[in-house]
Design a protein around this motif. Sequence first.
Motif, PDB file in Angstrom:
ATOM      1  N   GLU A 321       0.870  -1.184   0.000  1.00  0.00           N
ATOM      2  CA  GLU A 321       0.000   0.000   0.000  1.00  0.00           C
ATOM      3  C   GLU A 321       0.900   1.225   0.000  1.00  0.00           C
ATOM      4  OE1 GLU A 321      -3.238  -0.142   2.781  1.00  0.00           O
ATOM      5  OE2 GLU A 321      -3.169   2.029   3.043  1.00  0.00           O
ATOM      6  N   THR A 322       0.687   2.149  -0.913  1.00  0.00           N
ATOM      7  CA  THR A 322       1.534   3.340  -0.959  1.00  0.00           C
ATOM      8  C   THR A 322       1.076   4.336   0.115  1.00  0.00           C
ATOM      9  OG1 THR A 322       0.119   4.471  -2.555  1.00  0.00           O
ATOM     10  CG2 THR A 322       1.880   3.096  -3.446  1.00  0.00           C
ATOM     11  N   LEU A 323       2.053   5.024   0.699  1.00  0.00           N
ATOM     12  CA  LEU A 323       1.780   5.974   1.778  1.00  0.00           C
ATOM     13  C   LEU A 323       2.850   7.065   1.776  1.00  0.00           C
ATOM     14  CD1 LEU A 323       1.071   3.454   4.684  1.00  0.00           C
ATOM     15  CD2 LEU A 323      -0.576   5.091   3.747  1.00  0.00           C
ATOM     16  N   PRO A 329       6.802   4.140  -1.013  1.00  0.00           N
ATOM     17  CA  PRO A 329       6.653   5.299  -1.914  1.00  0.00           C
ATOM     18  C   PRO A 329       5.784   5.028  -3.136  1.00  0.00           C
ATOM     19  CG  PRO A 329       8.904   4.404  -2.023  1.00  0.00           C
ATOM     20  CD  PRO A 329       8.173   3.623  -0.980  1.00  0.00           C
ATOM     21  N   THR A 330       4.869   5.942  -3.404  1.00  0.00           N
ATOM     22  CA  THR A 330       4.052   5.846  -4.625  1.00  0.00           C
ATOM     23  C   THR A 330       4.949   5.832  -5.868  1.00  0.00           C
ATOM     24  OG1 THR A 330       2.366   6.963  -5.945  1.00  0.00           O
ATOM     25  CG2 THR A 330       3.668   8.375  -4.535  1.00  0.00           C
ATOM     26  N   ASP A 331       6.110   6.484  -5.794  1.00  0.00           N
ATOM     27  CA  ASP A 331       7.011   6.514  -6.949  1.00  0.00           C
ATOM     28  C   ASP A 331       7.670   5.164  -7.233  1.00  0.00           C
ATOM     29  OD1 ASP A 331       6.395   9.129  -7.387  1.00  0.00           O
ATOM     30  OD2 ASP A 331       8.284   9.957  -6.665  1.00  0.00           O
ATOM     31  N   MET A 332       7.494   4.170  -6.349  1.00  0.00           N
ATOM     32  CA  MET A 332       8.010   2.808  -6.610  1.00  0.00           C
ATOM     33  C   MET A 332       6.878   1.823  -6.902  1.00  0.00           C
ATOM     34  SD  MET A 332      11.278   2.639  -6.662  1.00  0.00           S
ATOM     35  CE  MET A 332      11.304   0.870  -6.794  1.00  0.00           C
ATOM     36  N   THR A 350      -2.119  -1.455  -3.573  1.00  0.00           N
ATOM     37  CA  THR A 350      -3.122  -0.411  -3.345  1.00  0.00           C
ATOM     38  C   THR A 350      -2.458   0.960  -3.439  1.00  0.00           C
ATOM     39  OG1 THR A 350      -4.246  -1.925  -1.845  1.00  0.00           O
ATOM     40  CG2 THR A 350      -4.906   0.386  -1.719  1.00  0.00           C
ATOM     41  N   GLU A 351      -2.963   1.797  -4.350  1.00  0.00           N
ATOM     42  CA  GLU A 351      -2.413   3.147  -4.517  1.00  0.00           C
ATOM     43  C   GLU A 351      -3.288   4.127  -3.739  1.00  0.00           C
ATOM     44  OE1 GLU A 351       0.381   4.596  -6.101  1.00  0.00           O
ATOM     45  OE2 GLU A 351      -0.484   6.330  -5.089  1.00  0.00           O
ATOM     46  N   THR A 352      -2.727   4.768  -2.730  1.00  0.00           N
ATOM     47  CA  THR A 352      -3.538   5.695  -1.920  1.00  0.00           C
ATOM     48  C   THR A 352      -3.125   7.154  -2.113  1.00  0.00           C
ATOM     49  OG1 THR A 352      -2.153   5.806   0.063  1.00  0.00           O
ATOM     50  CG2 THR A 352      -3.626   3.917  -0.092  1.00  0.00           C
ATOM     51  N   GLY A 375     -10.930  -0.502  -8.487  1.00  0.00           N
ATOM     52  CA  GLY A 375     -10.724   0.804  -7.865  1.00  0.00           C
ATOM     53  C   GLY A 375      -9.244   1.136  -7.812  1.00  0.00           C
ATOM     54  N   HIS A 376      -8.753   1.398  -6.608  1.00  0.00           N
ATOM     55  CA  HIS A 376      -7.335   1.754  -6.463  1.00  0.00           C
ATOM     56  C   HIS A 376      -6.456   0.536  -6.229  1.00  0.00           C
ATOM     57  CE1 HIS A 376      -8.332   5.881  -6.657  1.00  0.00           C
ATOM     58  NE2 HIS A 376      -9.035   5.877  -5.541  1.00  0.00           N
ATOM     59  N   ASN A 377      -7.029  -0.668  -6.426  1.00  0.00           N
ATOM     60  CA  ASN A 377      -6.263  -1.899  -6.171  1.00  0.00           C
ATOM     61  C   ASN A 377      -5.938  -2.620  -7.469  1.00  0.00           C
ATOM     62  OD1 ASN A 377      -6.589  -1.801  -3.242  1.00  0.00           O
ATOM     63  ND2 ASN A 377      -8.751  -2.152  -3.715  1.00  0.00           N
TER      64      ASN A 377
END
Length: 454
Positions: A321-323, A329-332, A350-352, A375-377
């Motif tokens: 899960e990105t946080l 990191p969302t960038d990874m 999961t992209e949050t 969704g975001h998954n």
Amino acid sequence: MILEDRTINSFNNTINKLHTEANQPVLEIWGRQQLSGEIKVSGAKNSALAILAGTLLCGEQCRLSNLPNLVDIGRMSQILSALGLKLHRNGDILDIDATHITTSQAPYEIVSRLRASFFVLGPLLARLGVAKVPLPGGCAIGARPVAIHIKGLQALGADVFIEHGVVHANVKGRNGRLKGTKIYLDYPSVGATETILMAATLAEGETIIENAACEPEVVDLANFCKSMGAKIRGAGTNTIIISGVERLHSTDYPIIPDRIEAGTFLVAGAITRSEISVFPVIPEHLTPVIAKLEEIGCQIIAEDTRRLRIVPKELKGVDIETLPYPGFPTDMQAQFTALLTTCEGNSIVTETVFENRLHHVAELQRMGANIKLKGHNAIIKGVHQLSGAPITGSDLRASAAMVLAGLAADGKTLVYGLEHLDRGYENIEEKLRGLGAKIRRLDSLSQELHLVGV
Ligand code: UD1
């Protein structure tokens, strides 16, 4: 047979489109090569972008070293030149004379092509008491609002309004000087933390940023400002305290290594089941990435304080899960999504952080990956083998994921969308070739199309 005009036009449009696509540069990758050796990591793009904007705070000369050679860095340099700064680059060193700023207005033509150019708003306002910067607009991964940046500057005493797509900010009275205060961020936005931090360095009195972003790039920016005489405590925690000073002085500052580039290379080792070393890195910046690689089944060995070696074993699926930092990191995210398509068993990614950052899923599906989007998954079931295909990176990290998938895939992969990749990866094909990857950049495929008679 007589063809109607409409049919001929439509045929011509299709041919023109084919030629336009064919004229784009493309990376050709022959996958399934075993990689080995060591790969060099460049300076951190996101640190460098903020620090470049931060040079506007300095009324003297600055020298930055370990600056990556990237399209985004070139664009930020153009903005600084347009604002009147004098720049001279030699390899990874950039000398900047920030003595004179000749205008308070950033040019739309460049700002519109580089979201991070919005960073100039805070320092321009702090230095001149007035700034006009066009809104940066959204991008492929989401809307990218700037309300938190603006609220922060208003709290520091600036009048801020938006007219015709341009953010106008100015400080009335106090000789144009911002005034320190306590600011709570609704979300620990990296950009907003950096904008407010830079603005507060020259403000009157103390500023406290609560719920601040803790990313290493925020710390690097704070260290850069401190090297110019700024008084900052707590960077890297969620409370940053800045005691404003009247002016900042000259500095000579090295940018930290890029943790996202380093992480991307570690994933290159994992996805090709190859042992490689990555250097230089600051291992603690990679803590969440290392933890996930270990959970997947890679051994990560610290060969020395700045060198990591990855030794992949039997790889299995995990959930991610990105946080915000120190979370994953969302960038990874895109790079790990590519890796997990090749790992035994199931994974959920999961992209949050960004609302629209899973475009790479459709491209990975074209390579035979078993992924469902909900969704975001991204729900992934590992497959035995990806197969090479023509694919397009829709944003910077998605393009990196495409390259990684190509390295693992059977046969030939053509990666399009290099304008994104080149924003954030310096000489990526040369670096990967150094590890034994079969990868080359073709300026265009037009020649091949001519050969088949189109
Ligand atoms: C920076 C990085 C980017 C990284 C991101 C998150 C740079 C140049 N880019 O982007 O690579 O992916 O951090 O680690 O450093 N938000 C708002 N209102 C605002 C500001 C942000 O709602 O005023 C939201 C964004 O829409 C997003 C989230 O906050 O959903 C995170 O954004 P933010 O941390 O600001 O990212 P950037 O600074 O744009």
